[in-house]
Design a protein around this motif. Structure first.
Motif, PDB file in Angstrom:
ATOM      1  N   LEU A  66       0.834  -1.206   0.000  1.00  0.00           N
ATOM      2  CA  LEU A  66       0.000   0.000   0.000  1.00  0.00           C
ATOM      3  C   LEU A  66       0.868   1.255   0.000  1.00  0.00           C
ATOM      4  O   LEU A  66       0.573   2.232  -0.721  1.00  0.00           O
ATOM      5  CB  LEU A  66      -0.915  -0.003   1.222  1.00  0.00           C
ATOM      6  CG  LEU A  66      -1.950  -1.130   1.296  1.00  0.00           C
ATOM      7  CD1 LEU A  66      -2.716  -1.063   2.609  1.00  0.00           C
ATOM      8  CD2 LEU A  66      -2.918  -1.066   0.113  1.00  0.00           C
ATOM      9  N   GLN A  67       1.927   1.239   0.777  1.00  0.00           N
ATOM     10  CA  GLN A  67       2.831   2.390   0.823  1.00  0.00           C
ATOM     11  C   GLN A  67       3.509   2.600  -0.530  1.00  0.00           C
ATOM     12  O   GLN A  67       3.670   3.743  -0.994  1.00  0.00           O
ATOM     13  CB  GLN A  67       3.871   2.190   1.916  1.00  0.00           C
ATOM     14  CG  GLN A  67       3.281   2.238   3.327  1.00  0.00           C
ATOM     15  CD  GLN A  67       4.248   1.752   4.390  1.00  0.00           C
ATOM     16  OE1 GLN A  67       5.379   1.347   4.083  1.00  0.00           O
ATOM     17  NE2 GLN A  67       3.804   1.776   5.652  1.00  0.00           N
ATOM     18  N   ASN A  68       3.900   1.502  -1.191  1.00  0.00           N
ATOM     19  CA  ASN A  68       4.524   1.618  -2.516  1.00  0.00           C
ATOM     20  C   ASN A  68       3.535   2.170  -3.540  1.00  0.00           C
ATOM     21  O   ASN A  68       3.914   2.957  -4.420  1.00  0.00           O
ATOM     22  CB  ASN A  68       5.034   0.257  -2.979  1.00  0.00           C
ATOM     23  CG  ASN A  68       6.250  -0.201  -2.202  1.00  0.00           C
ATOM     24  OD1 ASN A  68       6.982   0.609  -1.635  1.00  0.00           O
ATOM     25  ND2 ASN A  68       6.470  -1.515  -2.150  1.00  0.00           N
ATOM     26  N   LEU A  69       2.272   1.761  -3.427  1.00  0.00           N
ATOM     27  CA  LEU A  69       1.256   2.288  -4.338  1.00  0.00           C
ATOM     28  C   LEU A  69       1.089   3.781  -4.145  1.00  0.00           C
ATOM     29  O   LEU A  69       1.007   4.545  -5.125  1.00  0.00           O
ATOM     30  CB  LEU A  69      -0.073   1.559  -4.107  1.00  0.00           C
ATOM     31  CG  LEU A  69      -1.248   2.006  -4.978  1.00  0.00           C
ATOM     32  CD1 LEU A  69      -0.942   1.805  -6.461  1.00  0.00           C
ATOM     33  CD2 LEU A  69      -2.517   1.230  -4.598  1.00  0.00           C
ATOM     34  N   GLU A  70       1.043   4.223  -2.894  1.00  0.00           N
ATOM     35  CA  GLU A  70       0.928   5.661  -2.623  1.00  0.00           C
ATOM     36  C   GLU A  70       2.148   6.408  -3.158  1.00  0.00           C
ATOM     37  O   GLU A  70       2.025   7.525  -3.697  1.00  0.00           O
ATOM     38  CB  GLU A  70       0.783   5.897  -1.120  1.00  0.00           C
ATOM     39  CG  GLU A  70      -0.571   5.442  -0.563  1.00  0.00           C
ATOM     40  CD  GLU A  70      -0.681   5.596   0.936  1.00  0.00           C
ATOM     41  OE1 GLU A  70      -1.690   6.137   1.404  1.00  0.00           O
ATOM     42  OE2 GLU A  70       0.269   5.178   1.639  1.00  0.00           O
ATOM     43  N   TYR A  71       3.326   5.786  -3.028  1.00  0.00           N
ATOM     44  CA  TYR A  71       4.548   6.418  -3.542  1.00  0.00           C
ATOM     45  C   TYR A  71       4.487   6.568  -5.058  1.00  0.00           C
ATOM     46  O   TYR A  71       4.848   7.609  -5.618  1.00  0.00           O
ATOM     47  CB  TYR A  71       5.761   5.585  -3.133  1.00  0.00           C
ATOM     48  CG  TYR A  71       7.061   6.102  -3.694  1.00  0.00           C
ATOM     49  CD1 TYR A  71       7.729   7.173  -3.086  1.00  0.00           C
ATOM     50  CD2 TYR A  71       7.629   5.535  -4.837  1.00  0.00           C
ATOM     51  CE1 TYR A  71       8.917   7.665  -3.610  1.00  0.00           C
ATOM     52  CE2 TYR A  71       8.815   6.008  -5.359  1.00  0.00           C
ATOM     53  CZ  TYR A  71       9.451   7.083  -4.750  1.00  0.00           C
ATOM     54  OH  TYR A  71      10.622   7.578  -5.287  1.00  0.00           O
ATOM     55  N   GLU A  72       4.029   5.526  -5.735  1.00  0.00           N
ATOM     56  CA  GLU A  72       3.932   5.576  -7.191  1.00  0.00           C
ATOM     57  C   GLU A  72       2.905   6.614  -7.642  1.00  0.00           C
ATOM     58  O   GLU A  72       3.098   7.301  -8.655  1.00  0.00           O
ATOM     59  CB  GLU A  72       3.556   4.197  -7.744  1.00  0.00           C
ATOM     60  CG  GLU A  72       4.594   3.111  -7.539  1.00  0.00           C
ATOM     61  CD  GLU A  72       5.832   3.314  -8.399  1.00  0.00           C
ATOM     62  OE1 GLU A  72       5.795   4.175  -9.299  1.00  0.00           O
ATOM     63  OE2 GLU A  72       6.836   2.610  -8.171  1.00  0.00           O
ATOM     64  N   LEU A  73       1.810   6.725  -6.910  1.00  0.00           N
ATOM     65  CA  LEU A  73       0.765   7.697  -7.275  1.00  0.00           C
ATOM     66  C   LEU A  73       1.096   9.108  -6.806  1.00  0.00           C
ATOM     67  O   LEU A  73       0.471  10.073  -7.249  1.00  0.00           O
ATOM     68  CB  LEU A  73      -0.581   7.259  -6.669  1.00  0.00           C
ATOM     69  CG  LEU A  73      -1.189   5.977  -7.231  1.00  0.00           C
ATOM     70  CD1 LEU A  73      -2.406   5.565  -6.414  1.00  0.00           C
ATOM     71  CD2 LEU A  73      -1.572   6.157  -8.699  1.00  0.00           C
ATOM     72  N   GLN A  74       2.050   9.183  -5.880  1.00  0.00           N
ATOM     73  CA  GLN A  74       2.486  10.462  -5.314  1.00  0.00           C
ATOM     74  C   GLN A  74       1.342  11.189  -4.595  1.00  0.00           C
ATOM     75  O   GLN A  74       1.189  12.403  -4.698  1.00  0.00           O
ATOM     76  CB  GLN A  74       3.106  11.361  -6.405  1.00  0.00           C
ATOM     77  CG  GLN A  74       4.345  10.745  -7.038  1.00  0.00           C
ATOM     78  CD  GLN A  74       4.996  11.634  -8.071  1.00  0.00           C
ATOM     79  OE1 GLN A  74       4.670  12.810  -8.206  1.00  0.00           O
ATOM     80  NE2 GLN A  74       5.953  11.074  -8.811  1.00  0.00           N
ATOM     81  N   LEU A  75       0.565  10.403  -3.858  1.00  0.00           N
ATOM     82  CA  LEU A  75      -0.505  10.968  -3.032  1.00  0.00           C
ATOM     83  C   LEU A  75      -0.948   9.931  -2.002  1.00  0.00           C
ATOM     84  O   LEU A  75      -0.794   8.738  -2.226  1.00  0.00           O
ATOM     85  CB  LEU A  75      -1.699  11.404  -3.892  1.00  0.00           C
ATOM     86  CG  LEU A  75      -2.302  10.402  -4.884  1.00  0.00           C
ATOM     87  CD1 LEU A  75      -3.333   9.520  -4.206  1.00  0.00           C
ATOM     88  CD2 LEU A  75      -2.957  11.140  -6.046  1.00  0.00           C
ATOM     89  N   PRO A  76      -1.467  10.388  -0.857  1.00  0.00           N
ATOM     90  CA  PRO A  76      -1.951   9.452   0.159  1.00  0.00           C
ATOM     91  C   PRO A  76      -3.338   8.933  -0.201  1.00  0.00           C
ATOM     92  O   PRO A  76      -4.174   9.660  -0.737  1.00  0.00           O
ATOM     93  CB  PRO A  76      -1.982  10.298   1.433  1.00  0.00           C
ATOM     94  CG  PRO A  76      -2.249  11.680   0.943  1.00  0.00           C
ATOM     95  CD  PRO A  76      -1.546  11.792  -0.387  1.00  0.00           C
ATOM     96  N   LEU A  77      -3.581   7.661   0.113  1.00  0.00           N
ATOM     97  CA  LEU A  77      -4.883   7.043  -0.140  1.00  0.00           C
ATOM     98  C   LEU A  77      -5.661   6.825   1.156  1.00  0.00           C
ATOM     99  O   LEU A  77      -6.865   6.569   1.117  1.00  0.00           O
ATOM    100  CB  LEU A  77      -4.696   5.691  -0.841  1.00  0.00           C
ATOM    101  CG  LEU A  77      -3.993   5.734  -2.199  1.00  0.00           C
ATOM    102  CD1 LEU A  77      -3.732   4.312  -2.705  1.00  0.00           C
ATOM    103  CD2 LEU A  77      -4.799   6.517  -3.211  1.00  0.00           C
ATOM    104  N   PHE A  78      -4.963   6.914   2.292  1.00  0.00           N
ATOM    105  CA  PHE A  78      -5.581   6.630   3.577  1.00  0.00           C
ATOM    106  C   PHE A  78      -5.280   7.745   4.571  1.00  0.00           C
ATOM    107  O   PHE A  78      -4.237   8.416   4.491  1.00  0.00           O
ATOM    108  CB  PHE A  78      -5.053   5.303   4.160  1.00  0.00           C
ATOM    109  CG  PHE A  78      -5.294   4.105   3.286  1.00  0.00           C
ATOM    110  CD1 PHE A  78      -6.480   3.395   3.375  1.00  0.00           C
ATOM    111  CD2 PHE A  78      -4.323   3.684   2.382  1.00  0.00           C
ATOM    112  CE1 PHE A  78      -6.698   2.284   2.587  1.00  0.00           C
ATOM    113  CE2 PHE A  78      -4.533   2.573   1.587  1.00  0.00           C
ATOM    114  CZ  PHE A  78      -5.731   1.877   1.685  1.00  0.00           C
TER     115      PHE A  78
END
Length: 284
Positions: free
Chosen positions: A37-49
Motif C-alpha cells: 500500500l505504501q509503494n502504491l501511494e509512492y507511485e501515485l504520489q498521493l496518500p490514499l488513507f
C-alpha cells in the motif's frame, strides 16, 4: 509504475475494511500488504488513507482511486477474456461432449483432419443446459448432444448411433425375455453401472431408482468386477464383446437408443461447413 497486483491488494483492503482482514483474504502477511500500500501511494504520489493509531481509513483520493482501480481491473480482465477468445477462435478448437462416447473420438479425428494446425481439446459436460451454454458462449466451438437440440441458432448433424444392452447372468430369471427388456424390469435388482459419467449413467439413475448400484472408480476396476461378479451390468454398441456367464439382451426403452448429434452455432457455420458436410454425406 504500480502493477495490477497492487491494485487488487488495495481493493482487498477497501472491501475487507482492515489491512489484517485483507491480508488473511490474500494469504499474505500484514507487513507485506502494508508495504504494498505504501509503494502504491509512492507511485501515485498521493496518500490514499488517513492513518490513525492502529487504524487506517480511505480519504477522498482513496475513494476515487478505488473507483479507478475497479475500472482498470475490469478492463484488464476484459482484455484477457477477449484475447483468450481470439486465441481459441484462431488457434484451438474445443469439443465438448455429453459423455465419453464413440462420437467424441470420431469427431476429434475428423476435426484433426480438417484443422491439422489447430490445438484440439476435448471435455465432458454431462448436463445439457451447461453444454448448450458453453456452446452459446464460445467456451467450446463444437458440442456433442445425445439427441437433436431444439435451438434455432444451432447447426446440427448426426454423428453416431448407440444402443444400450443389459448383460444378464445366465442363471437369472430375466434371461427368458429373449426379445428384450425395459429398464423397469430390472429396477430393484443390484446392477453395475458404467465407470464414467455420462448419458447412460444418468439414464440408469433415473430409471433404476430402487436398484443398488455398485459404482467403480476406474475402467480397470469395472472390467474386473463384471468379469468376476454374477450381476447385471450394461454394454453399448461401443463395446459388444461377449461377457462369460451373461446373456446380452436389448433394452426397449426409447431412451436406450441415442443418436449423437454434433452441433455448432450458426456464427461458426462457415468455419465448420466442410466438417459437417463430411458427416452428412456419410464418409465417416
Amino acid at each position: 509504475m504500480f502493477d495490477l497486483y497492487q491494485l487488487r491488494q488495495f481493493l482487498a483492503v477497501v472491501e475487507n475494511g482492515t489491512v489484517s482482514k485483507a491480508a488473511d483474504a490474500l494469504n499474505m502477511t500484514q507487513p507485506a500488504l502494508s508495504r504494498s500500500l505504501q509503494n502504491l501511494e509512492y507511485e501515485l504520489q498521493l496518500p490514499l488513507f488517513d492513518r490513525g493509531k492502529n487504524k487506517i481509513t480511505l480519504n477522498d483520493s482513496g475513494h476515487m482511486a478505488a473507483e479507478e482501480a475497479r475500472a482498470l481491473l475490469a478492463a484488464a480482465d476484459g482484455m484477457k477474456s477477449r484475447l483468450q477468445d481470439y486465441y481459441r477462435q484462431n488457434h484451438s478448437i474445443i469439443i465438448a461432449s455429453c459423455a465419453p462416447c464413440p462420437a467424441l473420438g470420431i469427431t476429434e479425428e475428423a476435426v484433426k483432419k480438417h484443422f491439422p494446425a489447430m490445438d484440439i481439446e476435448t471435455k465432458i459436460i454431462d448436463v445439457q443446459a451447461a453444454l448448450e451454454k458453453a456452446l452459446a458462449e464460445n467456451a467450446c466451438q463444437l458440442a456433442i448432444f445425445p439427441r437433436p437440440v431444439e435451438h434455432a441458432d444451432l447447426m446440427q448433424v448426426p454423428v453416431y448411433t448407440e444402443n444400450l444392452y443389459a448383460m444378464i447372468p445366465d442363471s437369472h430369471p430375466l434371461t427368458t425375455r429373449s426379445g428384450g427388456l425395459h429398464l423397469s424390469d430390472i429396477n430393484g435388482q443390484a446392477v453395475i453401472p458404467f465407470p464414467l459419467k455420462g448419458y447412460w449413467n444418468t439414464l440408469l439413475e433415473a430409471k433404476l431408482p430402487d436398484s443398488q448400484k455398485l459404482y467403480q472408480s476406474s475402467v480397470e476396476a469395472f472390467a474386473t468386477l463384471i468379469q468376476s461378479a454374477a450381476m447385471i451390468c450394461f454394454v453399448s454398441d461401443a463395446r459388444l464383446e461377449p461377457l462369460p456367464g451373461h446373456q446380452r439382451l436389448p433394452l426397449l426403452d426409447a431412451e436406450a437408443h441415442i443418436s449423437y448429434h454434433l452441433a455448432c452455432t450458426k456464427a461458426n457455420r462457415e468455419r465448420f461447413r466442410h466438417l459437417f458436410r463430411e458427416f452428412t454425406i456419410g464418409k465417416i
